[in-house]
Scaffold this motif. Structure first.
Motif, PDB file in Angstrom:
ATOM      1  N   LEU A  71       0.822  -1.209   0.000  1.00  0.00           N
ATOM      2  CA  LEU A  71       0.000   0.000   0.000  1.00  0.00           C
ATOM      3  C   LEU A  71       0.860   1.266   0.000  1.00  0.00           C
ATOM      4  O   LEU A  71       0.463   2.296  -0.555  1.00  0.00           O
ATOM      5  CB  LEU A  71      -0.929   0.000   1.208  1.00  0.00           C
ATOM      6  N   ARG A  72       2.041   1.199   0.614  1.00  0.00           N
ATOM      7  CA  ARG A  72       2.912   2.383   0.645  1.00  0.00           C
ATOM      8  C   ARG A  72       3.377   2.781  -0.748  1.00  0.00           C
ATOM      9  O   ARG A  72       3.792   3.921  -0.966  1.00  0.00           O
ATOM     10  CB  ARG A  72       4.107   2.123   1.557  1.00  0.00           C
ATOM     11  N   GLY A  73       3.307   1.869  -1.693  1.00  0.00           N
ATOM     12  CA  GLY A  73       3.742   2.174  -3.049  1.00  0.00           C
ATOM     13  C   GLY A  73       2.655   2.766  -3.924  1.00  0.00           C
ATOM     14  O   GLY A  73       2.908   3.100  -5.092  1.00  0.00           O
ATOM     15  N   ILE A  74       1.447   2.915  -3.380  1.00  0.00           N
ATOM     16  CA  ILE A  74       0.341   3.463  -4.172  1.00  0.00           C
ATOM     17  C   ILE A  74       0.451   4.985  -4.234  1.00  0.00           C
ATOM     18  O   ILE A  74       0.638   5.649  -3.209  1.00  0.00           O
ATOM     19  CB  ILE A  74      -1.010   3.049  -3.557  1.00  0.00           C
ATOM     20  N   THR A  75       0.328   5.519  -5.426  1.00  0.00           N
ATOM     21  CA  THR A  75       0.374   6.969  -5.608  1.00  0.00           C
ATOM     22  C   THR A  75      -0.716   7.638  -4.782  1.00  0.00           C
ATOM     23  O   THR A  75      -1.883   7.260  -4.845  1.00  0.00           O
ATOM     24  CB  THR A  75       0.186   7.334  -7.087  1.00  0.00           C
ATOM     25  N   GLY A  76      -0.335   8.619  -3.994  1.00  0.00           N
ATOM     26  CA  GLY A  76      -1.284   9.358  -3.183  1.00  0.00           C
ATOM     27  C   GLY A  76      -1.333   8.909  -1.735  1.00  0.00           C
ATOM     28  O   GLY A  76      -1.875   9.613  -0.888  1.00  0.00           O
ATOM     29  N   VAL A  77      -0.769   7.749  -1.438  1.00  0.00           N
ATOM     30  CA  VAL A  77      -0.727   7.277  -0.053  1.00  0.00           C
ATOM     31  C   VAL A  77       0.540   7.814   0.599  1.00  0.00           C
ATOM     32  O   VAL A  77       1.660   7.501   0.166  1.00  0.00           O
ATOM     33  CB  VAL A  77      -0.756   5.742   0.018  1.00  0.00           C
ATOM     34  N   ALA A  78       0.377   8.636   1.610  1.00  0.00           N
ATOM     35  CA  ALA A  78       1.524   9.259   2.267  1.00  0.00           C
ATOM     36  C   ALA A  78       2.117   8.387   3.359  1.00  0.00           C
ATOM     37  O   ALA A  78       3.334   8.394   3.592  1.00  0.00           O
ATOM     38  CB  ALA A  78       1.103  10.603   2.853  1.00  0.00           C
ATOM     39  N   LYS A  79       1.248   7.600   4.010  1.00  0.00           N
ATOM     40  CA  LYS A  79       1.734   6.822   5.152  1.00  0.00           C
ATOM     41  C   LYS A  79       0.800   5.668   5.436  1.00  0.00           C
ATOM     42  O   LYS A  79      -0.422   5.791   5.284  1.00  0.00           O
ATOM     43  CB  LYS A  79       1.848   7.738   6.385  1.00  0.00           C
TER      44      LYS A  79
END
Length: 553
Positions: A71-79
């Motif tokens: 999930l950390r690699g998804i664009t728009g996910v900061a944390k």
């Protein structure tokens, strides 16, 4: 990114982990993501790791670690943080969160609509009061809730037919006709008849519309009052429903079931299913096989068919007309009907847990100055729909009657519902909408607008108040889907109150437009996008409740 898109992203992360051999589980069909109550826990949270742990044979936190990396690699996910036994707390960057405003504005009236119930054919019957008098307060509740439910169901993809069942056969219609006849002839209304000014009004209309009716033999005269009185009363009910914003696709006549032979045909169909028997000269349906407290008579020993036989024929009529689910919305005094109606479904060979839903609405009372209002001058002993509209208006009536679960009693306080205070829930919500419209008007006066979509900078919507509004806006599709699936339109009303509260706080803490000689900035424009997105959702929700979204108050 919307909550639905995030749910799909988490589901995709599970699928990718399974394909990579990191997890050995079945990919769930749906992943729940929720807005945490404590905003320090991120923008959204999911317990998917806990749900998968048993099947995967791994501790929840170990599964959460696998999914968090993806999930950390998804664009728009900061944390992405892991909390407690394995909850995943997900935080978006400001641009991803703010992008929702553009999504909503561009979607317009379609935002929130979904296909949760796509293709499901539902017959929704509600109000269905005897056509022997004006709609009373209990029927008004169903008029508000039923019509709102139909709108919600359609917005979630269902194919809905709204229906009013006219009980235009039987004893009550005869009493109604005799009451009209007595009034027209200047005689006292029968002891068990109908009273109120409306009886005199209808009787007068008949004598004026059918010259010489009082010169007819008594039996012929009674038939005229029966036929004409029923026509006038049904027309009056239709008028009051339409003026209340409640539309019915079908007005179904009970008398037509008898006249067409549908009742007899229904009994034969039930006989073919093996649940009809004869005893003591009568014909019965063995409803005790399916949870009813006693078997029910279809045809009495004297050959007269019963109301129950008509109920059976009516259900089969709905099925023959294509209904997969028949929803009956009944009054508080109809608890005893639930099991018998379900038994009809089972005796017909259908699934009583799927093909029928019976909903019971609880009582409504009205108070003014702390005292209960009990009677209507026109109807004599009931509060009518016209009384309710005269006292508080259509919007207040529809909203207030629709914002409470129907299995709860409700009190309408006339003083509160005609006040312009936050205690009045419909005012609180509508005022929020007018505030949004006011911002747009002021912007137009200043000659500024939110700019083109390509110039929108969602990352500038970064304050806690903006984030709070965006979070609520993102929940609207889920709220709508749940309201449809659970048949609970009150969820939409309560959602709008939450949204109104968040917007009022945004309004008090953020400047939407430049003041004085201040220049228009990209932040102002971004906030104008947010205001328009919020107004869109508020208007969409009010429309689903059949309540107006005023631009001024």
């Amino acid at each position: 990114m919307t909550p639905a898109e995030l749910s799909q992203a988490v589901q995709a992360a599970v699928s990718a982990a399974v394909e990579a051999g990191e997890l050995a589980v079945a990919v769930p069909e749906h992943v729940t993501v929720e807005r945490p109550k404590n905003r320090d826990h991120g923008d959204y949270a999911t317990n998917v790791a806990l749900q998968l742990a048993k099947a995967a044979g791994k501790p929840p936190r170990a599964i959460a670690e696998v999914l968090a990396d993806r999930l950390r690699g998804i664009t728009g996910v900061a944390k992405v943080d892991i909390a407690g036994p394995g909850f995943l707390n997900i935080t978006f960057d400001a641009a991803t969160q703010g992008e929702l405003a553009r999504t909503i504005v561009e979607a317009g009236e379609s935002y929130g609509r979904n296909e949760a119930l796509k293709g499901l054919k539902i017959n929704l019957e509600f109000v269905s009061a005897n056509p022997t008098g004006p709609i009373h307060i209990g029927g008004v509740r169903w008029a508000a809730v039923g019509d709102s439910l139909a709108r919600v169901l359609r917005a979630t993809g269902a194919d809905v037919t709204t229906e009013y069942y006219l009980n235009d056969a039987g004893v009550q219609i005869s009493k109604f006709a005799k009451s009209l006849q007595a009034s027209a002839n200047g005689k006292p209304v029968p002891e068990d008849g109908y009273v109120g000014e409306y009886i005199a009004d209808i009787a007068k209309a008949i004598t004026e519309g059918v010259p010489g009716v009082l010169d007819l033999p008594e039996d012929e005269q009674l038939q005229v009052f029966r036929t004409e009185g029923l026509t006038l009363m049904v027309a009056e009910i239709k008028r009051s429903m339409e003026e209340f914003g409640t539309h019915f696709d079908v007005w179904f006549s009970e008398k037509s079931l008898h006249d067409s032979g549908a009742v007899e045909k229904a009994i034969e169909r039930l006989r073919e299913q093996g649940h009809v028997f004869e005893q003591d000269g009568a014909i019965w349906l063995r409803t005790t096989d399916f949870g009813d407290d006693k078997d029910r008579v279809l045809i009495k020993a004297d050959g007269e068919t019963t109301y129950f036989a008509a109920d059976a024929a009516y259900y089969l009529s709905k099925r023959d007309r294509g209904s997969e689910v028949s929803v009956y919305m009944l009054g508080a005094d109809h608890h005893g009907y639930v099991n018998r109606l379900k038994a009809i479904v089972a005796c017909a060979g259908d699934d009583m847990d799927r093909n029928i839903e019976v909903r019971i609405g609880q009582f409504v009372k009205m108070i003014r100055d702390g005292e209960e209002v009990r009677m209507s001058k026109r109807a004599g002993n009931i509060i009518t729909i016209d009384d309710v509209v005269d006292w508080i208006g259509v919007d207040a009536a529809r909203y207030t009657l629709g914002r409470t679960p129907t299995d709860s009693t409700i009190t309408l306080d006339i003083n509160v519902l005609t006040s312009q205070t936050n205690e009045n829930p419909v005012y609180y919500v509508q005022y929020a909408h007018t505030r949004m419209c006011g911002v747009a008007r002021k912007a137009a006066e200043l000659g500024v607008d939110k700019g083109a979509a390509a110039d929108f900078k969602p990352e500038l919507l970064a304050t806690q108040w903006e984030n709070d509004v965006l979070g609520v806006l993102g929940e609207f599709p889920k709220i709508l889907a749940t309201a449809g699936e659970l048949r609970e339109p009150h969820r939409v009303a309560r959602y709008l109150e939450t949204l109104a509260g968040k917007y009022h706080r945004l309004y008090e803490n953020c400047m939407f437009l430049p003041k004085g000689d201040e220049e228009l900035t990209d932040t102002h424009r971004a906030r104008l996008w947010l205001v328009e997105a919020t107004r869109t959702v508020m208007a969409n929700g009010l429309t689903l409740l059949g309540v107006t979204a005023p631009e001024r108050m």
